[in-house]
Design a protein around this motif. Structure first.
Motif, PDB file in Angstrom:
ATOM      1  N   LYS A 180       0.811  -1.222   0.000  1.00 17.85           N
ATOM      2  CA  LYS A 180       0.000   0.000   0.000  1.00 17.85           C
ATOM      3  C   LYS A 180       0.845   1.273   0.000  1.00 17.85           C
ATOM      4  CE  LYS A 180      -0.617  -0.111   5.047  1.00 17.85           C
ATOM      5  NZ  LYS A 180       0.026   1.191   5.315  1.00 17.85           N
ATOM      6  N   ASP A 181       2.079   1.212   0.480  1.00 20.32           N
ATOM      7  CA  ASP A 181       2.930   2.408   0.540  1.00 20.32           C
ATOM      8  C   ASP A 181       4.046   2.397  -0.490  1.00 20.32           C
ATOM      9  OD1 ASP A 181       1.455   3.355   2.714  1.00 20.32           O
ATOM     10  OD2 ASP A 181       2.695   2.242   4.147  1.00 20.32           O
ATOM     11  N   VAL A 200       7.076  -6.842  -4.717  1.00 18.57           N
ATOM     12  CA  VAL A 200       6.017  -7.160  -5.677  1.00 18.57           C
ATOM     13  C   VAL A 200       6.057  -8.636  -6.067  1.00 18.57           C
ATOM     14  CG1 VAL A 200       5.106  -6.647  -7.971  1.00 18.57           C
ATOM     15  CG2 VAL A 200       5.920  -4.784  -6.522  1.00 18.57           C
ATOM     16  N   ASP A 201       7.260  -9.173  -6.258  1.00 12.36           N
ATOM     17  CA  ASP A 201       7.377 -10.600  -6.586  1.00 12.36           C
ATOM     18  C   ASP A 201       6.858 -11.477  -5.448  1.00 12.36           C
ATOM     19  OD1 ASP A 201       8.481  -9.905  -8.993  1.00 12.36           O
ATOM     20  OD2 ASP A 201      10.559 -10.111  -8.302  1.00 12.36           O
TER      21      ASP A 201
END
Length: 435
Positions: A180-181, A200-201
């Motif tokens: 979210k950040d 992200v992975d």
């Protein structure tokens, strides 16, 4: 309706949630079908489908909030209420303290808004009257109707579905919090960009795990819990235990392979049981199915007789009253003859004595001799407690050079009759001396 009701009544009393009894924080939910009285729920209880008495989870509802202007654009109803609360707490004119208590407005804004709208506004009373008329004319027709979602088996969010409350709870439900950040910008360094890419992975791997679990739940038909439990009950107890053990391996095999594995073990159990029964017939000399039926009938009769003898032995073990034993034997004879037994419950002493305590398996029994075991059975005292009381009385006797019954009763806070029996037993056996 949802805007005006939040301002009705005493604005300084915080309502409570009808489900968890916590103080409600806007926005919260009001049931439109249960009033009066008002039935309010916090968002957590509402999403869980909380029901209580008349309130049902499929009732129409209203979202209560104060995030709207009343007297002046830019000032919400919540801020108006906070301003009135601050003025009542700090006093008129103490605008610095009022602003500090509100925390969202400055001293000048609080003073100017209060003077303009609550003192110098000639239309203030008419504004409140129009709000009240709007509230009275408002009906529950504008309440939000409850709409059921499609069946969970057809929903894409299969894993985490609870058949009891109907809620969806994803596996690793807070995986999105790590993202979210995160914001990719052009001036990120190579290390920071690599770290963000790794996060992200990791999130994508969590999504893959969610998808895999959903596929397992859907393919194995685990969404309908009641139907799944009914299918399990058709197996014998031994196969059900195997089913529980092997359920964890369902994720590595397909639904058809897993069901075939369980069915094959159930068939193996039935075959082993049938082979064991046929071998028993062979050992007993039975050579035909007609003889097997006669053998089973005679075997059941022998087992019933053995059960009766075992029951009689247990009764005779705990009952030492000859009259009670005779009464029980007459009762069993009447039952075997198909006659309704008529047993008198009146005894010569007027009350029924408690049976002796069974010491089998109780801790400390191995530390007692036969006479001590008989004492514990008669006074119905567990061995551990008896050993503790005995040690206390022996210590007091050695310290005082003797022991009286009154001293024993002051040391052992139990029934006085039991204390006397323990005291007399220790005197008789020579463990303690009379003072």
């Amino acid at each position: 309706m949802e805007r005006l009701t939040s301002l009705g009544g005493d604005p300084f009393d915080k309502p409570l949630c009808g489900g968890c009894s916590s103080y409600l924080v806007e926005p919260y939910i009001k049931c439109a079908d249960c009033a009066p009285p008002l039935f309010l729920l916090c968002l957590q209880c509402f999403t869980r489908g909380y029901e209580y008495k008349r309130h049902q989870s499929d009732h129409k509802y209203e979202i209560m909030t104060s995030d709207f202007p009343i007297l002046e654009p830019g000032w919400t109803a919540q801020e108006e209420r906070s301003l009135l609360e601050a003025v009542m707490d700090c006093g008129f004119g103490n605008w610095q303290d009022v602003a500090y208590q509100m925390r969202t407005r400055t001293k000048e804004e609080c003073e100017g808004h209060y003077i303009k709208n609550f003192i110098n506004n000639p239309l203030f009373s008419s504004t409140l009257l129009s709000l009240r008329q709007t509230e009275e004319a408002h009906t529950t027709d504008t309440a939000i109707p409850f709409k059921r979602t499609r069946h969970p088996a057809a929903s894409p969010a299969v894993h985490g579905y609870c058949p009891v409350c109907g809620a969806i709870h994803e596996f690793d439900n807070y995986a999105e919090w790590d993202l979210k950040d995160i914001d990719f910008v052009d001036d990120d360094s190579d290390i920071l960009h690599a770290l963000k890419t790794a996060v992200v992975d990791i999130y994508h791997s969590r999504l893959s795990e969610r998808k895999r679990r959903k596929r397992i739940v859907r393919d194995h038909g685990l969404i309908n819990l009641r139907k799944f439990q009914m299918l399990e009950r058709r197996y014998p107890k031994e196969v059900q235990d195997l089913y529980d053990i092997m359920r964890r391996f369902a994720r590595v095999a397909g639904p058809m392979e897993h069901d075939k594995f369980i069915e094959s073990h159930a068939l193996e159990f039935e075959l082993r049981r049938e082979i064991s029964r046929l071998q028993e017939y062979r050992r007993e000399g039975v050579r035909s199915f007609c003889g097997a039926r006669v053998y089973e009938r005679v075997k059941r009769g022998r087992e019933d007789e053995r059960r009766k003898r075992t029951l009689l032995g247990e009764v005779l073990q705990y009952v030492h009253d000859a009259g009670t034993c005779q009464q029980w034997l007459h009762k069993q004879a009447a039952i075997d003859a198909g006659i309704t037994p008529v047993v008198s419950t009146i005894t010569t002493s007027g009350r029924r004595s408690a049976p002796p305590l069974n010491l089998t398996g109780l801790p400390g029994t191995e530390k007692l001799n036969e006479r001590e075991k008989e004492l514990c059975q008669v006074v119905r005292l567990v061995p551990g407690a008896y050993l503790e009381y005995k040690q206390a009385l022996l210590s007091e006797c050695q310290r005082q050079g003797g022991l009286r019954l009154a001293q024993a009763r002051s040391l052992i806070k139990i029934d006085v009759n039991k204390t006397r029996k323990i005291y007399d037993f220790l005197i008789k056996e020579g463990y303690v001396n009379k003072a």
